[in-house]
Design a protein around this motif. Structure first.
Motif, PDB file in Angstrom:
ATOM      1  N   THR A  66      41.512  55.431  34.545  1.00 61.70           N
ATOM      2  CA  THR A  66      40.820  55.472  35.832  1.00 61.70           C
ATOM      3  C   THR A  66      40.698  54.057  36.353  1.00 61.70           C
ATOM      4  OG1 THR A  66      38.688  55.361  34.740  1.00 61.70           O
ATOM      5  CG2 THR A  66      39.494  57.541  35.290  1.00 61.70           C
ATOM      6  N   ARG A  67      41.009  53.904  37.615  1.00 60.94           N
ATOM      7  CA  ARG A  67      40.883  52.601  38.249  1.00 60.94           C
ATOM      8  C   ARG A  67      39.469  52.477  38.791  1.00 60.94           C
ATOM      9  NH1 ARG A  67      46.338  53.357  41.131  1.00 60.94           N
ATOM     10  NH2 ARG A  67      47.766  52.462  39.618  1.00 60.94           N
ATOM     11  N   ARG A  68      38.888  51.330  38.547  1.00 59.77           N
ATOM     12  CA  ARG A  68      37.549  51.100  39.064  1.00 59.77           C
ATOM     13  C   ARG A  68      37.639  50.664  40.510  1.00 59.77           C
ATOM     14  NH1 ARG A  68      34.925  47.637  34.176  1.00 59.77           N
ATOM     15  NH2 ARG A  68      35.059  49.263  32.617  1.00 59.77           N
ATOM     16  N   ARG A  69      36.685  51.107  41.272  1.00 63.89           N
ATOM     17  CA  ARG A  69      36.616  50.664  42.655  1.00 63.89           C
ATOM     18  C   ARG A  69      36.133  49.232  42.690  1.00 63.89           C
ATOM     19  NH1 ARG A  69      34.488  54.806  46.988  1.00 63.89           N
ATOM     20  NH2 ARG A  69      35.976  53.613  48.177  1.00 63.89           N
ATOM     21  N   ARG A  70      36.729  48.451  43.528  1.00 63.10           N
ATOM     22  CA  ARG A  70      36.294  47.070  43.685  1.00 63.10           C
ATOM     23  C   ARG A  70      34.975  47.041  44.433  1.00 63.10           C
ATOM     24  NH1 ARG A  70      41.124  43.040  45.330  1.00 63.10           N
ATOM     25  NH2 ARG A  70      41.702  42.548  43.206  1.00 63.10           N
ATOM     26  N   LYS A  71      34.111  46.185  43.987  1.00 65.79           N
ATOM     27  CA  LYS A  71      32.838  46.011  44.666  1.00 65.79           C
ATOM     28  C   LYS A  71      32.904  44.731  45.479  1.00 65.79           C
ATOM     29  CE  LYS A  71      30.032  48.275  41.186  1.00 65.79           C
ATOM     30  NZ  LYS A  71      28.923  48.125  40.243  1.00 65.79           N
TER      31      LYS A  71
END
Length: 163
Positions: A66-71
């Protein structure tokens, strides 16, 4: 008792399905999760419920990447006033050290994020000051500005905060 019979009757087909899932999962370099495995099985002609695929993958410890969403780094205040345009959208300068523009960016590394603050002289288009750190606090920008000022080529009004 009936539940055990159902589970044992389902075991052989689940093992066959798990083999198909494993083949697709390995073919994707262990990246695909339930949705893409389901789509791959459908393309191969298997009519299988998505929830069943999810259960079989979970039971066997198969999971996708799963790719993390950039904050975003900045959090504007509720009543923040936009900063004034001190150079009036004029990105030219006649002499070096007259106008500087700055930027801050972040670069992914093997040890985490590296934050880089830079100051650019608009006359020469050369980086006159920079600073790197593992944070993006104001001190990072101040250090880069001190480096630019330490070169001794800045005009006295180049660092004014208002015009």
């Amino acid at each position: 008792m009936a539940g055990e019979k159902a589970r044992s009757a389902r075991k052989a087909p689940d093992d066959a399905l798990a083999h198909e899932i494993t083949v697709l999962h390995l073919a994707s370099k262990a990246a695909h999760g339930v949705p893409r495995i389901h789509a791959g099985l459908r393309r191969l002609g298997h009519r299988v419920n998505r929830k069943r695929i999810e259960r079989v993958m979970r039971e066997r410890g198969i999971s996708g990447v799963t790719r993390r969403r950039r904050k975003g780094l900045t959090r504007p205040a509720k009543k923040a006033v936009p900063a004034p345009d001190l150079i009036g959208r004029d990105f030219t300068a006649s002499t070096p050290g007259m106008k500087l523009v700055g930027d801050i960016t972040y670069i992914p590394t093997g040890e985490g994020w590296l934050h880089l603050a830079t100051w650019l002289d608009l006359a020469t288009r050369e980086i006159v000051g920079y600073s790197m750190a593992g944070h993006h606090r104001a001190g990072l920008v101040v250090d880069a500005l001190k480096m630019a000022a330490g070169r001794g080529q800045l005009k006295p009004d180049a660092l004014s905060l208002s015009r």
